[in-house]
Design an enzyme around this catalytic site. Structure first.
Site, PDB file in Angstrom:
ATOM      1  N   GLY A  18       0.823  -1.197   0.000  1.00 17.31           N
ATOM      2  CA  GLY A  18       0.000   0.000   0.000  1.00 17.31           C
ATOM      3  C   GLY A  18       0.853   1.240   0.000  1.00 17.31           C
ATOM      4  O   GLY A  18       2.067   1.199  -0.268  1.00 17.31           O
ATOM      5  N   GLY A  19       0.195   2.375   0.333  1.00 16.47           N
ATOM      6  CA  GLY A  19       0.896   3.648   0.288  1.00 16.47           C
ATOM      7  C   GLY A  19       2.035   3.749   1.287  1.00 16.47           C
ATOM      8  O   GLY A  19       3.016   4.466   1.047  1.00 16.47           O
ATOM      9  N   VAL A  23       4.190  -5.476   3.166  1.00 19.96           N
ATOM     10  CA  VAL A  23       4.344  -6.437   4.249  1.00 19.96           C
ATOM     11  C   VAL A  23       4.602  -7.802   3.632  1.00 19.96           C
ATOM     12  O   VAL A  23       3.906  -8.206   2.698  1.00 19.96           O
ATOM     13  CB  VAL A  23       3.090  -6.490   5.142  1.00 19.96           C
ATOM     14  CG1 VAL A  23       3.277  -7.500   6.271  1.00 19.96           C
ATOM     15  CG2 VAL A  23       2.782  -5.114   5.709  1.00 19.96           C
ATOM     16  N   LYS A  38       7.368  -5.534   7.876  1.00 19.63           N
ATOM     17  CA  LYS A  38       6.765  -4.385   7.210  1.00 19.63           C
ATOM     18  C   LYS A  38       7.877  -3.439   6.788  1.00 19.63           C
ATOM     19  O   LYS A  38       8.632  -2.940   7.627  1.00 19.63           O
ATOM     20  CB  LYS A  38       5.773  -3.667   8.121  1.00 19.63           C
ATOM     21  CG  LYS A  38       5.109  -2.480   7.426  1.00 19.63           C
ATOM     22  CD  LYS A  38       3.963  -1.914   8.235  1.00 19.63           C
ATOM     23  CE  LYS A  38       3.262  -0.795   7.446  1.00 19.63           C
ATOM     24  NZ  LYS A  38       2.084  -0.275   8.174  1.00 19.63           N
ATOM     25  N   ASP A 127      -5.404   3.733  13.745  1.00 17.69           N
ATOM     26  CA  ASP A 127      -5.858   3.178  12.468  1.00 17.69           C
ATOM     27  C   ASP A 127      -6.483   1.801  12.699  1.00 17.69           C
ATOM     28  O   ASP A 127      -6.286   0.877  11.918  1.00 17.69           O
ATOM     29  CB  ASP A 127      -4.703   3.085  11.471  1.00 17.69           C
ATOM     30  CG  ASP A 127      -5.206   2.830  10.040  1.00 17.69           C
ATOM     31  OD1 ASP A 127      -6.363   3.209   9.746  1.00 17.69           O
ATOM     32  OD2 ASP A 127      -4.456   2.259   9.235  1.00 17.69           O
TER      33      ASP A 127
END
Length: 587
Positions: A18-19, A23, A38, A127
């Site tokens: 992702g941005g 991972v 990660k 998050d």
């Protein structure tokens, strides 16, 4: 961002991108223990990461994936974390839409306990969302990915919009109450199958949609989604206390056990997505073992920054794990070089695989609220397995048909118009379940259940066989998608499979087709499962099938197993499955 790799680890598969970065699932090159790594870009702000890592490294909670190591290089930053075997809550909700209240309460409780452990060291997740909650085979949820965590009191507008608290939308300081808000959003989604608000306006100005959940759960939704952070529970721990009080009063003392079983069954149903099993790594190691393996390898460098980082890295492993690994040391290169946690070279020794004993178990189930009479169902259990985690996974899979039967009962009753539309009001009948051990080999266990679920409108029962095939070394469940090749399942109308593994004899009167496709269209409960209505059991030398008759075919279809030798279908079955089934010795 270039795909650089931490030395001393072998990348197995990518789990996501992702941005923020990517991972991957990896293993330690010497010990072979699995970890999740990660990778963040070189542009990532490193000082907050170091601060967060120092704090998160001290968190020891069964509801938080542990951070083992922080690595910094010129190419970027890597966080080496516990590899959690399971599926995300996002996957569970995508498959099931919504959860029973007890299961949703279990998710909320586990999440709050994990968040409370992070809050205790001053970290706010900010998050929290279904994609960051893992559900293992035992049903006990675990938080992952604190990648955008911050210290409590910091201003932040980061997060996932569907779960962001009003203060995040306004860019104000975050607090533990911010995570409580996100956890309540997810709880609402678990119960209803949808998110509480559609966008920023909803989070900022709309009242909590508490009326959309059952009355006993409304106080939790109202409190957790309060617009003012000061109006939410004082802490995640305080919210847990209120949750437990409400859950016990409404659903009884056994609510948590029931919820865990539902979650375990939901996770096991998606076992094909378990990363370690998919990568052929089994169930992974215990926490201490993984810690030792994650710590092993790498190079040490001296520097004045060693003392503070050594403190938090040394605390990542428990005393027992560090002792088993032969001692631990942690250092950081001066000037922001490489952080290394060194704790032995070989990791835990491999454990001999012992599959354990297979026995018959029973359970009495009933629910007066939906007119389900108490009855005894029989299923299979394993005991004495050499790996307790794998044994737990196996037993969850073996109990899953019981939980599925109750879920199907509720769904069928609702489709029939509820209790008031029964053809014989008040005539409660129990779910019945017979179990049969079809095959017990050195690497594989195959069990078949015949399930009778009462159907009220027009009387009768919904009757279906359910097969559970389990790899004993890992607990991996082998459903149709794991047994058959992709080509066999994509074949139009499964024609080749129908030809090689034919249904029972056709309608003696002629003109009635009850093959795979017809049967599954009429009996299917799971719309995305092309083979609902047919059970497939694996034995040492053959594939055994049982078909589910429906009202159109029941006069001509009986529950008599039909079998074909593997030689007749071997190019339709995956080679690794054939190897498991036909093995003569344990791995």
């Amino acid at each position: 961002m270039s795909d650089w790799r931490v030395s001393g680890f072998t990348e197995v598969m990518e789990l996501g991108r992702g941005g923020q970065g990517r991972v991957v699932l990896a293993t330690h090159a010497t010990a072979g223990t699995p970890v999740a790594i990660k990778y963040l870009s070189a542009a990532a702000d490193r000082e907050p990461l170091r601060h967060e890592a120092r704090m998160l490294g001290t968190v020891e909670s069964p509801h938080v994936a542990r951070l083992y190591r922080l690595v910094e290089t010129e190419q970027g930053v890597a966080l080496i974390m516990e590899a959690v075997e399971g599926v995300t809550l996002k996957e569970v909700l995508a498959r099931h839409g919504e959860l029973a209240p007890e299961a949703a309460l279990v998710v909320l409780k586990g999440s709050l306990l994990g968040l409370a452990a992070a809050h205790a060291v001053g970290v706010v997740h900010r998050d929290y969302k279904p994609a960051n909650v893992m559900v293992p085979a035992d049903g006990r949820s675990k938080l992952i990915d604190f990648g955008v965590a911050v210290a409590a009191g910091a201003a932040s507008a980061s997060g996932t919009p569907a779960y962001m608290a009003p203060e995040q939308w306004r860019g104000e300081a975050v607090s533990p109450a911010t995570d409580v808000y996100a956890a309540t959003c997810v709880f609402f989604e678990c119960v209803t199958g949808r998110r509480p608000f559609a966008g920023a306006d909803g989070h900022l100005s709309e009242e909590p949609p508490a009326e959309d959940v059952a009355a006993p759960l409304r106080p939790l939704v109202t409190a957790g989604l309060a617009k003012d952070a000061a109006g939410r529970p004082a802490s995640a721990s305080a919210f847990v206390e209120e949750l437990e009080r409400i859950a016990t009063e409404e659903y009884g003392d056994g609510w948590e056990d029931r919820g865990l079983r539902v979650l375990a069954g939901a996770a096991v149903a998606l076992a094909a997505l378990f990363p370690l099993a998919a990568a052929g790594l089994g169930s992974g190691a215990a926490a201490g073992g993984v810690a030792g393996g994650a710590a092993a390898g790498g190079s040490a460098a001296g520097g004045s920054a060693a003392s503070t980082t050594a403190g938090f890295l040394a605390k990542v492993g428990t005393a027992k794990a560090i002792a088993a690994a032969g001692g631990a040391a942690a250092v950081v290169a001066a000037g922001g070089g490489v952080a290394v946690w060194q704790a032995g070279d070989d990791g835990p020794p491999p454990r001999a695989f012992t599959p354990g004993e297979v026995t018959l178990a029973s359970e009495t189930i009933g629910d007066p609220a939906v007119n389900l009479a108490e009855g005894t169902v029989r299923f299979v259990r394993v005991s004495g397995h050499s790996d307790p985690a794998v044994q737990q996974r196996i037993n969850a899979a073996l109990h899953a048909p019981v939980d599925q039967a109750v879920s199907d009962y509720r769904r069928l009753l609702e489709a029939a118009g509820g209790l008031e539309n029964q053809s014989v009001p008040g005539a409660a009948r129990p779910i019945e379940m017979r179990s049969e051990i079809v095959y017990r080999g050195p690497r594989l266990l195959s069990v078949r259940y015949l399930v009778h679920i009462p159907v009220y409108v027009a009387g009768g029962s919904y009757i279906t066989p359910r097969a559970v095939n389990i790899e004993l070394a890992t607990g991996r469940v082998l459903g149709p998608e794991q047994i058959f090749t992709a080509a066999a399942l994509k074949d139009p109308n499964l024609a080749e499979l129908s030809r090689r593994v034919p249904p029972p004899p056709a309608d003696p009167a002629g003109g009635l087709e009850c093959g795979y496709r017809t049967m599954t269209e009429r009996t299917r409960l799971a719309p995305d499962d092309p083979l609902t209505g047919v059970s497939f059991s694996l034995t040492k030398d053959r594939l055994v099938t049982v078909f589910t008759p429906d009202e159109h075919c029941i006069a001509f279809r009986f529950y008599k197993p039909n079998s074909v030798p593997y030689a007749s279908v071997e190019n339709l079955i995956r080679p690794d499955v054939l190897k498991l089934a036909t093995a003569t010795t344990p791995p």
